[in-house]
Design a protein around this motif. Structure first.
Motif, short mmCIF file in Angstrom:
data_model
loop_
_atom_site.label_atom_id
_atom_site.label_comp_id
_atom_site.label_asym_id
_atom_site.label_seq_id
_atom_site.Cartn_x
_atom_site.Cartn_y
_atom_site.Cartn_z
N UNK A 1 5.69 8.76 28.54
CA UNK A 1 6.38 9.16 28.00
C UNK A 1 7.06 7.76 27.31
N UNK A 2 6.43 7.34 27.40
CA UNK A 2 6.72 5.46 26.65
C UNK A 2 5.79 5.25 25.76
N UNK B 1 17.16 0.15 30.27
CA UNK B 1 17.69 -0.24 28.83
C UNK B 1 16.48 0.72 27.99
N UNK B 2 15.43 1.25 29.51
CA UNK B 2 14.45 2.04 28.45
C UNK B 2 14.85 3.19 28.58
N UNK C 1 17.41 5.51 26.66
CA UNK C 1 16.33 5.84 25.76
C UNK C 1 15.92 6.86 26.12
N UNK C 2 15.96 7.07 27.27
CA UNK C 2 15.26 8.30 27.47
C UNK C 2 15.18 9.70 27.61
N UNK C 3 16.92 8.83 28.44
CA UNK C 3 17.53 10.58 29.27
C UNK C 3 18.41 10.84 27.28
N UNK C 4 18.89 9.62 26.63
CA UNK C 4 19.92 10.55 25.59
C UNK C 4 19.87 9.47 24.61
N UNK C 5 18.31 9.36 23.67
CA UNK C 5 17.98 8.58 22.86
C UNK C 5 18.97 8.42 22.14
N UNK C 6 20.10 9.58 21.28
CA UNK C 6 21.03 9.20 20.55
C UNK C 6 22.02 8.75 20.67
N UNK C 7 22.04 8.44 21.49
CA UNK C 7 23.30 8.17 22.22
C UNK C 7 23.61 5.90 21.82
N UNK D 1 -9.46 16.46 18.82
CA UNK D 1 -9.68 17.73 20.31
C UNK D 1 -9.16 16.68 21.18
N UNK D 2 -9.37 15.46 21.61
CA UNK D 2 -9.39 14.44 22.68
C UNK D 2 -7.69 14.25 22.57
N UNK D 3 -7.14 13.95 22.18
CA UNK D 3 -5.12 13.96 21.81
C UNK D 3 -5.03 13.56 23.17
N UNK D 4 -3.89 12.85 23.32
CA UNK D 4 -3.23 12.53 24.37
C UNK D 4 -3.83 12.86 25.72
N UNK D 5 -5.43 12.74 25.74
CA UNK D 5 -5.80 12.71 26.94
C UNK D 5 -6.84 13.98 26.87
#
Length: 446
Positions: free
Chosen positions: A30-31, A288-289, A292-298, A409-413
Motif C-alpha cells: 500500500x505504501x 496521517x498516512x 491519504x490511503x482512504x481519501x488521497x484527494x482530500x 516479470x518479477x515486478x512487485x515480487x
C-alpha cells in the motif's frame, strides 16, 4: 536533517496511530518505502508489541547457499551469500560445467540476424498461425497461442498474402512433428536463441581469472567450488575480512526481504532487522498516512498537516541514523540457520523439478488453452518458502537471470510469465492465404 537534534523515541510516542492494523504484506503493497509503523500484534518472539519498525526498503536479490564442506551438514558450515557480496571469485572446481547460454530478443524481425533454420524459445505466451489444410488455391491457417518456453524451429522467411493483396513477410516455423506455423514479422514477440559452441569467444571456456558472483551463477552449473579474492571496486570487502576457506556454492534462490530497524522507546535503543514479507505481525500506521490511503484527494486540516510534519521529521531522522548500516546489511554474508539451509536446498531442488516437468509437459502439449486455470493463474505451481527473515522462490528461467525481461516479470515480487492475453496482436481465428513466396533476405548478421 540532523537526527541528533530530534528525539526520535519521544516523537514516536507523540504520533497518533491508526486503530485498524495492517499485515506487513498489506503495508508494503500500500505504501512506498521507507515508512515507520508500530507493532500492534505479534507472534514472533523478538518482535515486541508497541515497538516501532523503520521499514527502509523492500528488495529482491539472488541468494546463494555456500558450504565450507560438502555435503552441507552443520549450520555453522553453511552460509547465505547475497549476489551483491562485494568480492571476486576464483573458480576452484577441477572441471566446472558451463551452463547453456541464450541471447534474448524482442521482435520477430530479430530472426533476420541468423542463418535459418534456427531453434527459438518463446519467452511469453505467443500467438501464431498453425497450418490447417489446403482449401482450393488457399492455405488455411488456424490461430493458436503457444505456451511460454515452447521451442520451435524457424526454417525460412516468406511473403504471405491474402486474396492476392500483399500483406508482408513472415517466418515459417516447425515443431518436432513437422507441423508448420506462420509468424508475421510485425509481431512484437519475446524469444531467446541458444548460443552455439562456435559462436562463443574461446576465452569464455577459460576458467582462469576473477569473476563476480553474478557471473558465476550465470556462467556455471551448480555446485561449483570458489574462493573469494579482493575486488578493485570501491566499497569492496577488504582482503583481511574475506573468508580464508574455499566454498562450494550448493544452491541459489530468489530472495525477497525487507531491511530496516526496530526502535524500542523503553530502552531507547534500535537494532537492524531483515523481515520476510510473510512475517505474521500486525502493524499500525500513523493516522496521517491512513488519511491519504482512504481519501488521497482530500485536503489536510491544519492538525493533520502538523501531524504529517512531525511524522516526516521523525522518519527522516530515523533514516539519517540507520540508512548507511541498513544498506550495508544487505551486502553481508552470514551463517545460515538449519531452517534457512534446508529452505535454500528445497527451493533449488523444486526449481530443477519444475523445469523438468515443464519441459516434459511442453513436449506433449505446448498450446495454451485460454480457458484453463493455467492461463488464469500461470504461477500457481511455482514453489516458494516463507521464512521469518526471507521469502524464497526458485530461479526457473533459462539463460541470464539478470536480463531485463526477467526483472519485468518479477515486478512487485510476483512471478508472472503470462502477459495480459487481451493485448496480444489482433488476429482472425483463421487466416486464408495465397501461395507463400520465398524472400531473398541477403546475408544474415550474427
Amino acid at each position: 536533517m540532523d537526527s541528533k537534534q530530534i528525539d526520535i523515541y519521544n516523537n514516536l510516542t507523540k504520533l497518533k496511530w491508526a486503530q485498524e492494523p495492517m499485515t506487513l504484506l498489506q503495508l508494503i503493497e500500500s505504501l512506498e518505502m521507507p515508512q515507520i509503523a508500530k507493532i500492534s500484534r505479534s507472534n514472533v518472539s523478538d518482535l515486541k508489541e508497541n515497538d516501532y519498525l523503520l521499514l527502509q526498503s523492500v528488495y529482491d536479490r539472488y541468494l546463494l547457499l555456500g558450504a565450507t564442506q560438502s555435503p552441507v551438514s552443520k549450520n555453522n558450515h553453511a552460509y547465505l551469500i547475497p549476489d551483491w557480496y562485494r568480492a571476486q571469485c576464483k573458480i576452484k572446481s577441477s572441471n566446472p560445467r558451463i551452463q547453456k547460454q541464450y541471447w534474448n530478443f524482442q521482435g520477430a524481425t530479430e530472426l533476420n540476424r541468423f542463418d535459418l533454420p534456427r531453434e527459438i524459445n518463446f519467452l511469453v505466451e505467443t500467438p501464431l498461425y498453425q497450418f490447417w489444410q489446403k482449401n482450393g488455391s488457399k492455405i488455411e491457417w488456424k490461430r493458436v497461442v503457444v505456451k511460454r518456453n515452447t521451442k520451435l524451429t524457424a526454417t525460412k522467411l516468406q511473403n504471405y498474402s491474402v486474396d492476392n493483396a500483399n500483406r508482408g513477410n513472415c517466418f515459417i516455423l516447425v515443431d518436432k512433428k513437422g507441423n508448420k506455423y506462420l509468424l508475421p514479422c510485425e509481431f512484437n514477440i519475446k524469444f531467446s536463441v541458444e548460443i552455439k559452441p562456435d559462436e562463443y569467444n574461446s576465452a569464455y571456456f577459460d576458467h582462469q581469472g576473477d569473476f563476480s558472483l553474478p557471473e558465476v551463477i550465470t556462467r556455471y552449473e551448480l555446485p561449483v567450488d570458489v574462493s573469494f579474492v579482493p575486488s578493485s571496486e570501491p566499497g569492496s570487502v577488504p582482503a583481511a575480512k574475506l573468508p580464508k576457506t574455499q566454498f562450494k556454492i550448493v544452491s541459489l534462490g530468489i530472495a525477497k526481504s525487507i531491511i530496516g530497524a526496530i526502535f524500542n522507546t523503553s530502552t531507547r535503543k534500535f537494532r537492524y532487522i531483515e523481515l520476510s514479507p510473510a512475517t505474521q505481525i500486525k502493524l499500525a500506521i500513523p493516522t496521517c498516512l491512513q488519511h491519504g490511503l482512504l481519501n488521497p484527494n482530500a485536503s489536510l486540516s491544519k492538525e493533520e498537516e502538523n501531524e504529517y510534519t512531525l511524522y516526516n521529521k521523525t522518519r527522516e531522522a530515523a533514516l539519517g541514523m540507520c540508512h548507511k548500516q541498513c544498506e550495508l546489511y544487505k551486502f553481508e554474508m552470514r551463517a545460515a540457520t538449519d531452517e534457512e539451509r534446508d529452505a535454500m536446498i528445497k527451493v533449488y531442488d523444486a526449481g530443477i523439478k519444475y523445469k523438468k516437468e515443464e519441459t516434459a509437459h511442453l513436449r506433449e502439449n505446448f498450446f495454451l488453452d485460454l480457458k484453463s486455470k493455467e492461463a488464469l493463474n500461470p504461477d500457481a505451481k511455482i514453489p516458494f518458502v516463507a521464512l521469518k527473515n526471507i521469502f524464497l522462490r526458485p530461479n526457473i528461467d533459462e539463460g541470464d537471470p539478470y536480463d531485463d525481461f526477467t526483472q519485468e516479470q518479477e515486478e512487485n515480487g510476483k512471478i508472472n510469465f503470462s502477459h495480459d492475453l487481451s493485448v496480444l496482436p489482433s488476429m482472425p481465428e483463421k487466416l486464408l492465404t495465397d501461395t507463400l513466396t520465398d524472400v531473398e533476405n541477403g546475408v544474415k548478421q550474427k
